[in-house]
Design an enzyme around this catalytic site. Sequence first.
Site, PDB file in Angstrom:
ATOM      1  N   TYR A   1      53.495  16.350  -6.315  1.00  0.00           N
ATOM      2  CA  TYR A   1      53.076  17.371  -5.352  1.00  0.00           C
ATOM      3  C   TYR A   1      53.645  18.739  -5.720  1.00  0.00           C
ATOM      4  CZ  TYR A   1      52.797  20.118  -1.084  1.00  0.00           C
ATOM      5  OH  TYR A   1      52.568  21.135  -0.173  1.00  0.00           O
TER       6      TYR A   1
ATOM      7  N   SER B   1      53.534  26.430  -2.218  1.00  0.00           N
ATOM      8  CA  SER B   1      54.649  25.847  -1.473  1.00  0.00           C
ATOM      9  C   SER B   1      55.946  26.412  -2.036  1.00  0.00           C
ATOM     10  CB  SER B   1      54.637  24.320  -1.637  1.00  0.00           C
ATOM     11  OG  SER B   1      55.865  23.748  -1.217  1.00  0.00           O
TER      12      SER B   1
END
Length: 255
Positions: A148, A135
């Site tokens: 996360y 990400s």
Amino acid sequence: MKSIKGKTVLITGASSGIGKAFAFEAAKKGANLILTARSSQQLNDIATRITRQYNNKVQVIVADLSHKEDIAKFNGVKTDLLVNNAGIGKWANFLDEASYEEMLELNINALVKLTQLVLPGMLERGEGGVINIASTGAFQPCPYVAVYCASKAFVLSFSEALYGEYYHRGVTVTAVCPGNTATNFQVAAKADTKGMSVDTAEYVAQKGLEAFFKGKSYVITGRVNYLQSFLPRLLPRKSMINVVSGMMKKRVATN
């Protein structure tokens, strides 16, 4: 590896979003598929569509990769390319979530274990690869998305390290770093992405495979995301934390 035609591609989290997009993109390029996720119906629907459209071989393995016992289903599975896409996230105050165990099992431990299972065969054949979905959140600490983004920082670092170990032996490991993508992730993560630029899952899959075929260790998908990824390199770390904190605080219900 320059082509996956006639090769076998294993894709995790293949029932929707980026995983599903990778399945269709790989099938379009002539690959046979092994698709895994928790949803039997969605996987079988995708397998049927791909078989009808491309006449590829598609195997479905229903598994919850946050459970260690389900990872054992992949012992002995031969694959030429592994796409570690399965993952979950939460946008919230750190203490608002009772447990992060499932997230860490899925985002980190399952990814590492599956990579361990498939790498020996690839090295023996002298070709193959792994695409790990990271990400843009991997490039800096992210208040209100702390666990996360930290898990995705692990994925990026892990991928680049393995690239350094195995690229000269014919195995490419590529980390794909998308930004905001139009998938079900936002709903599950309770992510407020209004006003943010967004890419399609199909675009992410296309760019991810392109980068892999070019032998890249990582790729940031999307021009806006690419430019934003340079900001952490320019600002002091504390300043970057304050920037992200200010941005995310407005998008997360805080106590």
